[in-house]
Motif scaffolding. Structure first.
Motif, PDB file in Angstrom:
ATOM      1  N   ILE A  83       7.762  16.887  -0.602  1.00  0.00           N
ATOM      2  CA  ILE A  83       7.536  16.299  -1.913  1.00  0.00           C
ATOM      3  C   ILE A  83       8.838  15.941  -2.591  1.00  0.00           C
ATOM      4  O   ILE A  83       8.934  14.920  -3.275  1.00  0.00           O
ATOM      5  CB  ILE A  83       6.701  17.261  -2.800  1.00  0.00           C
ATOM      6  N   GLU A  84       9.887  16.730  -2.391  1.00  0.00           N
ATOM      7  CA  GLU A  84      11.170  16.426  -3.011  1.00  0.00           C
ATOM      8  C   GLU A  84      11.780  15.167  -2.405  1.00  0.00           C
ATOM      9  O   GLU A  84      12.392  14.359  -3.104  1.00  0.00           O
ATOM     10  CB  GLU A  84      12.122  17.618  -2.868  1.00  0.00           C
ATOM     11  N   HIS A  96       7.087   6.205   9.395  1.00  0.00           N
ATOM     12  CA  HIS A  96       7.272   4.834   9.872  1.00  0.00           C
ATOM     13  C   HIS A  96       7.001   3.824   8.762  1.00  0.00           C
ATOM     14  O   HIS A  96       7.735   2.837   8.596  1.00  0.00           O
ATOM     15  CB  HIS A  96       6.351   4.570  11.071  1.00  0.00           C
ATOM     16  N   ASP A  97       5.943   4.062   7.972  1.00  0.00           N
ATOM     17  CA  ASP A  97       5.587   3.137   6.900  1.00  0.00           C
ATOM     18  C   ASP A  97       6.608   3.186   5.768  1.00  0.00           C
ATOM     19  O   ASP A  97       6.956   2.156   5.185  1.00  0.00           O
ATOM     20  CB  ASP A  97       4.191   3.467   6.358  1.00  0.00           C
ATOM     21  N   VAL A  98       7.070   4.405   5.424  1.00  0.00           N
ATOM     22  CA  VAL A  98       8.051   4.547   4.345  1.00  0.00           C
ATOM     23  C   VAL A  98       9.368   3.886   4.740  1.00  0.00           C
ATOM     24  O   VAL A  98       9.988   3.164   3.952  1.00  0.00           O
ATOM     25  CB  VAL A  98       8.265   6.027   3.997  1.00  0.00           C
ATOM     26  N   ARG A  99       9.799   4.136   5.985  1.00  0.00           N
ATOM     27  CA  ARG A  99      11.045   3.518   6.456  1.00  0.00           C
ATOM     28  C   ARG A  99      10.920   1.991   6.454  1.00  0.00           C
ATOM     29  O   ARG A  99      11.857   1.288   6.053  1.00  0.00           O
ATOM     30  CB  ARG A  99      11.377   4.016   7.860  1.00  0.00           C
ATOM     31  N   SER A 100       9.795   1.472   6.888  1.00  0.00           N
ATOM     32  CA  SER A 100       9.584   0.036   6.920  1.00  0.00           C
ATOM     33  C   SER A 100       9.642  -0.557   5.513  1.00  0.00           C
ATOM     34  O   SER A 100      10.222  -1.628   5.293  1.00  0.00           O
ATOM     35  CB  SER A 100       8.245  -0.285   7.579  1.00  0.00           C
ATOM     36  N   LEU A 101       9.029   0.137   4.539  1.00  0.00           N
ATOM     37  CA  LEU A 101       9.078  -0.319   3.148  1.00  0.00           C
ATOM     38  C   LEU A 101      10.516  -0.360   2.641  1.00  0.00           C
ATOM     39  O   LEU A 101      10.966  -1.368   2.076  1.00  0.00           O
ATOM     40  CB  LEU A 101       8.233   0.607   2.267  1.00  0.00           C
ATOM     41  N   THR A 136       0.838  -1.204   0.000  1.00  0.00           N
ATOM     42  CA  THR A 136       0.000   0.000   0.000  1.00  0.00           C
ATOM     43  C   THR A 136       0.871   1.252   0.000  1.00  0.00           C
ATOM     44  O   THR A 136       0.589   2.222  -0.724  1.00  0.00           O
ATOM     45  CB  THR A 136      -0.927  -0.002   1.227  1.00  0.00           C
ATOM     46  N   THR A 137       1.934   1.247   0.801  1.00  0.00           N
ATOM     47  CA  THR A 137       2.846   2.391   0.846  1.00  0.00           C
ATOM     48  C   THR A 137       3.534   2.578  -0.490  1.00  0.00           C
ATOM     49  O   THR A 137       3.672   3.702  -0.993  1.00  0.00           O
ATOM     50  CB  THR A 137       3.896   2.187   1.956  1.00  0.00           C
ATOM     51  N   TYR A 138       3.971   1.463  -1.083  1.00  0.00           N
ATOM     52  CA  TYR A 138       4.622   1.528  -2.390  1.00  0.00           C
ATOM     53  C   TYR A 138       3.680   2.128  -3.439  1.00  0.00           C
ATOM     54  O   TYR A 138       4.062   3.010  -4.217  1.00  0.00           O
ATOM     55  CB  TYR A 138       5.067   0.125  -2.805  1.00  0.00           C
ATOM     56  N   ASN A 139       2.434   1.669  -3.458  1.00  0.00           N
ATOM     57  CA  ASN A 139       1.466   2.190  -4.423  1.00  0.00           C
ATOM     58  C   ASN A 139       1.229   3.678  -4.216  1.00  0.00           C
ATOM     59  O   ASN A 139       1.063   4.436  -5.181  1.00  0.00           O
ATOM     60  CB  ASN A 139       0.146   1.428  -4.306  1.00  0.00           C
ATOM     61  N   ALA A 140       1.192   4.131  -2.952  1.00  0.00           N
ATOM     62  CA  ALA A 140       0.985   5.546  -2.662  1.00  0.00           C
ATOM     63  C   ALA A 140       2.159   6.381  -3.147  1.00  0.00           C
ATOM     64  O   ALA A 140       1.982   7.489  -3.673  1.00  0.00           O
ATOM     65  CB  ALA A 140       0.776   5.749  -1.159  1.00  0.00           C
ATOM     66  N   LEU A 141       3.374   5.853  -3.005  1.00  0.00           N
ATOM     67  CA  LEU A 141       4.561   6.577  -3.478  1.00  0.00           C
ATOM     68  C   LEU A 141       4.534   6.756  -4.989  1.00  0.00           C
ATOM     69  O   LEU A 141       5.001   7.773  -5.508  1.00  0.00           O
ATOM     70  CB  LEU A 141       5.825   5.813  -3.084  1.00  0.00           C
ATOM     71  N   PHE A 142       3.978   5.772  -5.694  1.00  0.00           N
ATOM     72  CA  PHE A 142       3.967   5.829  -7.150  1.00  0.00           C
ATOM     73  C   PHE A 142       2.627   6.316  -7.710  1.00  0.00           C
ATOM     74  O   PHE A 142       2.378   6.216  -8.899  1.00  0.00           O
ATOM     75  CB  PHE A 142       4.318   4.455  -7.730  1.00  0.00           C
ATOM     76  N   GLY A 143       1.767   6.846  -6.846  1.00  0.00           N
ATOM     77  CA  GLY A 143       0.518   7.421  -7.315  1.00  0.00           C
ATOM     78  C   GLY A 143       0.763   8.717  -8.066  1.00  0.00           C
ATOM     79  O   GLY A 143       1.820   9.329  -7.977  1.00  0.00           O
ATOM     80  N   HIS A 144      -0.184   9.137  -8.823  1.00  0.00           N
ATOM     81  CA  HIS A 144      -0.103  10.387  -9.580  1.00  0.00           C
ATOM     82  C   HIS A 144      -1.360  11.204  -9.307  1.00  0.00           C
ATOM     83  O   HIS A 144      -2.441  10.816  -9.709  1.00  0.00           O
ATOM     84  CB  HIS A 144       0.019  10.105 -11.080  1.00  0.00           C
ATOM     85  N   PRO A 145      -1.252  12.340  -8.590  1.00  0.00           N
ATOM     86  CA  PRO A 145      -0.024  12.888  -8.018  1.00  0.00           C
ATOM     87  C   PRO A 145       0.433  12.076  -6.813  1.00  0.00           C
ATOM     88  O   PRO A 145      -0.347  11.319  -6.230  1.00  0.00           O
ATOM     89  CB  PRO A 145      -0.423  14.306  -7.606  1.00  0.00           C
ATOM     90  N   ILE A 146       1.680  12.261  -6.420  1.00  0.00           N
ATOM     91  CA  ILE A 146       2.245  11.516  -5.317  1.00  0.00           C
ATOM     92  C   ILE A 146       1.555  11.896  -4.014  1.00  0.00           C
ATOM     93  O   ILE A 146       1.147  13.045  -3.823  1.00  0.00           O
ATOM     94  CB  ILE A 146       3.765  11.795  -5.214  1.00  0.00           C
ATOM     95  N   ARG A 148      11.062   7.673  -4.475  1.00  0.00           N
ATOM     96  CA  ARG A 148      10.451   7.008  -5.626  1.00  0.00           C
ATOM     97  C   ARG A 148      11.496   6.725  -6.706  1.00  0.00           C
ATOM     98  O   ARG A 148      11.527   5.628  -7.279  1.00  0.00           O
ATOM     99  CB  ARG A 148       9.315   7.864  -6.191  1.00  0.00           C
ATOM    100  N   HIS A 149      12.360   7.708  -6.976  1.00  0.00           N
ATOM    101  CA  HIS A 149      13.392   7.521  -7.991  1.00  0.00           C
ATOM    102  C   HIS A 149      14.376   6.425  -7.582  1.00  0.00           C
ATOM    103  O   HIS A 149      14.852   5.662  -8.428  1.00  0.00           O
ATOM    104  CB  HIS A 149      14.129   8.837  -8.230  1.00  0.00           C
ATOM    105  N   PHE A 150      14.680   6.350  -6.299  1.00  0.00           N
ATOM    106  CA  PHE A 150      15.569   5.287  -5.819  1.00  0.00           C
ATOM    107  C   PHE A 150      14.948   3.913  -6.069  1.00  0.00           C
ATOM    108  O   PHE A 150      15.628   2.982  -6.532  1.00  0.00           O
ATOM    109  CB  PHE A 150      15.843   5.480  -4.326  1.00  0.00           C
ATOM    110  N   LEU A 151      13.673   3.778  -5.771  1.00  0.00           N
ATOM    111  CA  LEU A 151      12.997   2.499  -5.996  1.00  0.00           C
ATOM    112  C   LEU A 151      12.968   2.141  -7.476  1.00  0.00           C
ATOM    113  O   LEU A 151      13.094   0.967  -7.850  1.00  0.00           O
ATOM    114  CB  LEU A 151      11.582   2.548  -5.422  1.00  0.00           C
ATOM    115  N   GLU A 152      12.806   3.164  -8.327  1.00  0.00           N
ATOM    116  CA  GLU A 152      12.813   2.907  -9.770  1.00  0.00           C
ATOM    117  C   GLU A 152      14.200   2.496 -10.244  1.00  0.00           C
ATOM    118  O   GLU A 152      14.359   1.532 -10.990  1.00  0.00           O
ATOM    119  CB  GLU A 152      12.359   4.162 -10.523  1.00  0.00           C
ATOM    120  N   ARG A 153      15.234   3.253  -9.801  1.00  0.00           N
ATOM    121  CA  ARG A 153      16.597   2.978 -10.257  1.00  0.00           C
ATOM    122  C   ARG A 153      17.091   1.618  -9.795  1.00  0.00           C
ATOM    123  O   ARG A 153      17.831   0.941 -10.511  1.00  0.00           O
ATOM    124  CB  ARG A 153      17.577   4.049  -9.742  1.00  0.00           C
ATOM    125  N   SER A 154      16.693   1.238  -8.606  1.00  0.00           N
ATOM    126  CA  SER A 154      17.208  -0.012  -8.044  1.00  0.00           C
ATOM    127  C   SER A 154      16.330  -1.205  -8.399  1.00  0.00           C
ATOM    128  O   SER A 154      16.413  -2.247  -7.771  1.00  0.00           O
ATOM    129  CB  SER A 154      17.346   0.114  -6.522  1.00  0.00           C
TER     130      SER A 154
END
Length: 231
Positions: A70-71, A28-33, A11-21, A77-83
């Motif tokens: 937002i930055e 806590h959720d982002v760190r856990s992901l 769910t956290t991953y999907n929210a990060l890649f939503g448009h708009p973000i 998000r870019h890190f998850l895409e690149r990796s």
């Protein structure tokens, strides 16, 4: 490090890649992901460094529970895409996709999953006025507004992320509420054929549905029936 994402991580991953973000993600959720898909080390200054597939990300933990910068969210998000995709791919091997689209939003589902949580994409609205949600006849010189063009590009990007190779989604089905000059479904298909022919080649059908009067389960059931009829 975990090899599969939990439902909360997904769910956290999907929210990060939503448009708009999303702007209200909890740190806590982002760190856990991030910790579930990358190796984490804590630096002397309190920053957290994440490493995955040769890519690195350094995050300064926010003071509050929400991660609203937002930055910073874009960096993640870019890190998850690149990796590359997380250890548990968003779209499993052989899964078919359903795109439900109108001028307000597009929702992308994995049709095989009951209770599938869609990735939702909305047109960029710089003034928050929704004035970009008009018919093509109202657009300058018969051309789509930049934010509408970006809407379709965002959908294509999401589909490409779901279908990077032949082991990704086999087929894509599109549901829309209309056809013709005002049809977001038709515009999407035309954009895919022109700019993303490899993705367009996976589209097996476009179907007009009254999606406002259908539940998500009903939409998915109709999509599964469509796919089943092709076997």
């Amino acid at each position: 490090m975990e090899t599969q994402m939990s439902k909360i991580h997904q769910t956290t991953y999907n929210a990060l890649f939503g448009h708009p973000i999303a702007h209200n993600l909890q740190w806590h959720d982002v760190r856990s992901l991030l910790n579930s898909v990358a190796d984490m080390t804590e630096e002397h200054n309190g920053n957290l460094k994440f490493t995955r597939n040769g890519e690195t990300l350094t995050v300064h933990p926010p003071r509050h529970k929400d991660l609203s910068d937002i930055e910073e969210l874009k960096k993640i998000r870019h890190f998850l895409e690149r990796s590359s995709v997380p250890a548990q791919p968003i779209i499993a091997e052989g899964v078919h996709l359903l795109v439900v689209i109108d001028r307000r939003e597009a929702r992308i589902y994995k049709t095989e999953l009951h209770g599938s949580v869609p990735e939702t994409i909305t047109p960029y609205d710089p003034e928050g006025s929704h004035r970009h949600l008009h018919n093509v006849d109202d657009e300058a010189n018969g051309q789509r507004q930049p934010e509408l063009k970006q809407f379709y590009e965002d959908i294509a990007r999401c589909l490409r992320r779901a279908t990077p190779t032949l082991i990704g989604a086999k087929k894509i089905l599109i549901f829309g509420s209309s056809t013709g000059s005002s049809s977001a479904m038709d515009y999407l298909l035309a954009d895919l054929k022109e700019h993303h022919p490899d993705i367009a080649g996976r589209v097996i059908g476009t179907v007009v549905v009254n999606e406002q009067h259908m539940t998500e389960d009903q939409l998915l059931a109709q999509a599964r029936s469509f796919y089943a009829a092709l076997k």
